[in-house]
Design a protein around this motif. Structure first.
Motif, short mmCIF file in Angstrom:
data_model
loop_
_atom_site.label_atom_id
_atom_site.label_comp_id
_atom_site.label_asym_id
_atom_site.label_seq_id
_atom_site.Cartn_x
_atom_site.Cartn_y
_atom_site.Cartn_z
N ASN A 1 -33.00 11.10 -36.59
CA ASN A 1 -33.07 11.53 -35.66
C ASN A 1 -34.21 12.50 -34.80
OD1 ASN A 1 -34.73 14.26 -37.01
ND2 ASN A 1 -32.91 13.56 -38.48
N GLY A 2 -34.31 12.50 -34.16
CA GLY A 2 -35.53 13.11 -32.82
C GLY A 2 -36.18 13.95 -33.36
N THR A 3 -35.98 15.01 -33.96
CA THR A 3 -37.04 15.51 -35.03
C THR A 3 -37.96 14.69 -36.59
OG1 THR A 3 -36.32 17.14 -35.44
CG2 THR A 3 -37.65 17.80 -36.30
N ALA A 4 -37.42 13.80 -36.81
CA ALA A 4 -37.96 12.88 -38.19
C ALA A 4 -38.86 11.57 -36.86
CB ALA A 4 -37.07 12.39 -38.53
N HIS B 1 -45.07 12.69 -25.47
CA HIS B 1 -43.82 12.82 -24.37
C HIS B 1 -42.52 13.07 -25.42
CE1 HIS B 1 -41.77 12.34 -20.45
NE2 HIS B 1 -41.90 13.50 -20.78
N ASP B 2 -42.54 14.52 -25.97
CA ASP B 2 -41.09 15.15 -25.90
C ASP B 2 -40.64 14.78 -24.74
OD1 ASP B 2 -38.72 16.02 -26.69
OD2 ASP B 2 -39.96 17.49 -27.96
N ALA B 3 -39.74 14.13 -24.63
CA ALA B 3 -38.97 13.47 -23.89
C ALA B 3 -37.46 13.40 -24.72
CB ALA B 3 -39.04 12.00 -23.16
C1 LIG Z 1 -36.61 19.33 -26.75
C2 LIG Z 1 -36.23 18.90 -28.13
N1 LIG Z 1 -37.20 18.19 -28.86
C3 LIG Z 1 -36.46 17.98 -29.89
C4 LIG Z 1 -35.24 17.96 -30.61
C5 LIG Z 1 -35.27 17.60 -32.49
O1 LIG Z 1 -34.46 16.03 -31.70
P1 LIG Z 1 -32.45 16.07 -32.38
O2 LIG Z 1 -32.29 17.44 -32.99
O3 LIG Z 1 -32.64 14.79 -32.12
O4 LIG Z 1 -34.03 15.84 -33.84
C6 LIG Z 1 -34.57 18.62 -29.21
C7 LIG Z 1 -33.83 18.49 -29.68
O5 LIG Z 1 -32.42 19.01 -29.69
C8 LIG Z 1 -34.91 18.79 -28.50
O6 LIG Z 1 -34.16 19.32 -27.38
#
Ligand SMILES: Cc1ncc(COP(=O)(O)O)c(C=O)c1O
Length: 384
Positions: A55-58, A152-154
């Protein structure tokens, strides 16, 4: 009538058939689809390396990890984001520093970043809010001169461009999320894009327990069964099933972004004379593209925002608010002493914001319905 949500995925028969093929194959995870999706992402973004995560957080956790940030260090990010942008820095024991937002772009204010940088700053993480590409021009050289890592948090910005450059420009790593409300989806998923080989290699270890089987890296053996855990990592792997979906989705990304911009154009043209709504205008030059993950609308004040939110939901439009500022979350207040009033522009934005429906297969008639409601709300609130 079905509820119209602020965002949702688009899955077609091609996506389903690709997933089914992988389900019938030898590999559900740790198979060939991961490399194939990573290669396709490198090609799409024009970067050297891509490392997929569960996932994006990981993925963000990985990015902070390879930056070398540690307890006692600081990182800078925006309060107007999902908590994960900052939480991933906390996982490393680092201390969050927020800067207020720019009222025009809703992104972190570049001048404030430069004012807040200190000896302790190890990472700066701008977020391209809603898909509007953050402008790195002002901060890039000063931060690189100090050896600060730029992430960059894209998550919202797949396909966004500034002056012809995509999201990997002027940063060390860019993160994209594949959550279903984002531009393309793998169910859950995320990726780090980078041109830096050292980060790439560390990210691959970090994603899979810190374990390598790469013969050229092994230190204490070379038997056919042998592997080594060389660092402390996690199981943050994505599956082949998810990657099969991602590969199929990526083929549609450009079409999705075009339609998102078309919808933004319709919102803008229909509502620009309704002064109670502050709305976002799509960029007119082809070199700069807002990827429009969200379409944020600002009301005059928090009272109007609440009325608008309730009115839309009562009429089957599932609007949402993005975001409750991270520094006002109880965890951040209690552990770092943040309080109301710390970032007035971000707080004002939060009090006034509502995200209205924005996704590629929102039909013209659904859009017309949403805009019609917004106009009705407008005339109603003018007369009360
Ligand atoms: C700006 C931002 N960064 C990080 C994340 C985390 O991504 P993920 O939900 O895939 O873990 C999100 C998820 O909504 C987000 O909006």
């Amino acid at each position: 009538m079905n509820t119209i949500s602020y965002g949702r995925q688009f899955i077609d028969d091609d996506d389903i058939s690709e997933v089914v093929k992988t389900l019938k194959s030898d590999y559900l995870t740790q198979g060939p689809k991961i490399d194939e999706f990573e290669k396709a992402l490198c090609e799409y973004f024009g970067c050297k390396y891509a490392v997929l995560f569960s996932n994006g957080t990981a993925a963000l956790h990985g990015a902070y990890f390879v930056s070398g940030i540690k307890k006692g260090d600081e990182f800078i990010t925006t309060p107007i984001t999902f908590a994960a942008s900052a939480n991933a820095g906390l996982y490393m024991g680092a201390c969050p520093v927020f800067c207020d937002i720019d009222e025009n772009t809703y992104n972190i204010d570049a001048d404030m970043i430069l004012n807040r940088v200190s000896e302790k700053t190890k990472v700066v993480t701008p977020v391209s809010y809603g898909g509007n590409p953050f402008d790195f021009e002002k901060i890039y050289s000063p931060l690189k001169e100090k050896g600060i890592v730029i992430i960059h948090d894209a998550a919202h910005a797949l396909g966004a461009k500034r002056k012809g450059f995509g999201i990997t420009h002027m940063c060390d790593m860019a993160m994209v999320s594949f959550h279903p409300v984002k531009h393309i989806t793998t169910g859950e998923g995320g990726v780090i894009l980078t041109d830096i080989k050292e980060f790439y290699e560390k990210l691959r270890l970090f994603r899979s327990h810190g374990i390598t089987k790469d013969q050229s890296r092994l230190k204490y053996g070379n038997e056919p069964w042998y592997y080594e855990m060389q660092d402390l990592g996690y199981n943050y792997r994505i599956t082949d099933i998810q990657c099969a979906l991602g590969i199929s989705q990526l083929k549609k990304a450009e079409r999705f972004i075009k339609r998102r911009n078309e919808i933004a154009g319709i919102y803008y043209n229909e509502l620009k004379d309704f002064s109670k709504f502050k709305i976002v205008k799509p960029y007119e030059d082809d070199d700069t593209v807002n990827a429009f993950h969200l379409y944020p609308v600002l009301l005059e004040n928090s009272r109007e925002r609440k009325r608008f939110f309730d009115y839309m939901r009562e009429n089957n439009v599932w609007v949402q608010v993005h975001y409750i500022p991270v520094h006002l979350m109880p965890y951040y207040r209690d552990n770092f002493g943040f309080k109301e009033g710390d970032f007035p522009k971000a707080e004002n934005f939060y009090e006034r914001e509502v995200s209205v429906p924005m996704y590629p297969f929102l039909s013209d008639s659904e859009l017309e319905y949403v805009i019609g409601l917004m106009k009705k709300f407008y005339s109603y609130s003018q007369s009360t």
